[in-house]
Write a protein that holds these residues in place. Structure first.
Motif, PDB file in Angstrom:
ATOM      1  N   UNK A  34       0.865  -1.171   0.000  1.00  0.00           N
ATOM      2  CA  UNK A  34       0.000   0.000   0.000  1.00  0.00           C
ATOM      3  C   UNK A  34       0.902   1.222   0.000  1.00  0.00           C
ATOM      4  N   UNK A  35       0.743   2.082  -1.000  1.00  0.00           N
ATOM      5  CA  UNK A  35       1.604   3.264  -1.128  1.00  0.00           C
ATOM      6  C   UNK A  35       0.740   4.506  -1.327  1.00  0.00           C
ATOM      7  N   UNK A  36       1.270   5.654  -0.910  1.00  0.00           N
ATOM      8  CA  UNK A  36       0.554   6.912  -1.071  1.00  0.00           C
ATOM      9  C   UNK A  36       1.534   8.069  -1.057  1.00  0.00           C
ATOM     10  N   UNK A  42       6.257  16.516   2.040  1.00  0.00           N
ATOM     11  CA  UNK A  42       5.813  15.875   0.798  1.00  0.00           C
ATOM     12  C   UNK A  42       6.777  14.742   0.419  1.00  0.00           C
ATOM     13  N   UNK A  43       6.296  13.544   0.514  1.00  0.00           N
ATOM     14  CA  UNK A  43       7.105  12.355   0.224  1.00  0.00           C
ATOM     15  C   UNK A  43       6.175  11.205  -0.125  1.00  0.00           C
ATOM     16  N   UNK A  44       6.749  10.185  -0.745  1.00  0.00           N
ATOM     17  CA  UNK A  44       6.019   8.950  -1.016  1.00  0.00           C
ATOM     18  C   UNK A  44       6.216   8.008   0.161  1.00  0.00           C
ATOM     19  N   UNK A  45       5.162   7.289   0.537  1.00  0.00           N
ATOM     20  CA  UNK A  45       5.180   6.376   1.682  1.00  0.00           C
ATOM     21  C   UNK A  45       4.636   5.023   1.267  1.00  0.00           C
ATOM     22  N   UNK A  46       5.083   3.979   1.945  1.00  0.00           N
ATOM     23  CA  UNK A  46       4.562   2.634   1.701  1.00  0.00           C
ATOM     24  C   UNK A  46       4.631   1.820   2.986  1.00  0.00           C
ATOM     25  N   UNK A  56      10.149   7.784   0.541  1.00  0.00           N
ATOM     26  CA  UNK A  56      11.093   8.193  -0.487  1.00  0.00           C
ATOM     27  C   UNK A  56      10.653   9.532  -1.054  1.00  0.00           C
ATOM     28  N   UNK A  57      11.612  10.364  -1.400  1.00  0.00           N
ATOM     29  CA  UNK A  57      11.287  11.679  -1.962  1.00  0.00           C
ATOM     30  C   UNK A  57      10.703  11.550  -3.363  1.00  0.00           C
ATOM     31  N   UNK A  61      12.933   6.382  -5.378  1.00  0.00           N
ATOM     32  CA  UNK A  61      13.519   6.200  -4.042  1.00  0.00           C
ATOM     33  C   UNK A  61      12.613   5.355  -3.160  1.00  0.00           C
ATOM     34  N   UNK A  62      11.312   5.487  -3.331  1.00  0.00           N
ATOM     35  CA  UNK A  62      10.394   4.647  -2.558  1.00  0.00           C
ATOM     36  C   UNK A  62      10.565   3.185  -2.947  1.00  0.00           C
TER      37      UNK A  62
END
Length: 73
Positions: A34-36, A42-46, A56-57, A61-62
């Motif tokens: 699950x990613x968002x 402001x970054x990508x998360x999982x 990850x920026x 990177x995520x």
């Protein structure tokens, strides 16, 4: 209704944004996570395998952070 000293304050209705995110769908398909995108971070998360929260920026990177988390397990 009066708000007293807060009469001029903005009233914000907080509701989660529910929309399809093609990048999040790609992470689900490719990595099974699950990613968002965190609009406030402001970054990508999982959430990786239900035990590690990674960020990850950029989407690239995520992806690297997801693979690193899986190697650590």
């Amino acid at each position: 209704m009066t708000l007293g000293p807060f009469e001029d304050a903005a009233i914000v209705k907080a509701e989660p944004v529910r929309r399809a995110d093609p990048m999040a769908d790609r992470f689900r398909e490719r990595y099974g996570v699950t990613a968002w995108y965190g609009h406030h971070t402001p970054a990508w998360w999982a959430l990786v395998d239900r035990w590690a929260l990674v960020e990850g920026a950029t989407p690239e990177q995520l992806g690297e952070a997801i693979m690193a988390a899986r190697r650590m397990r």
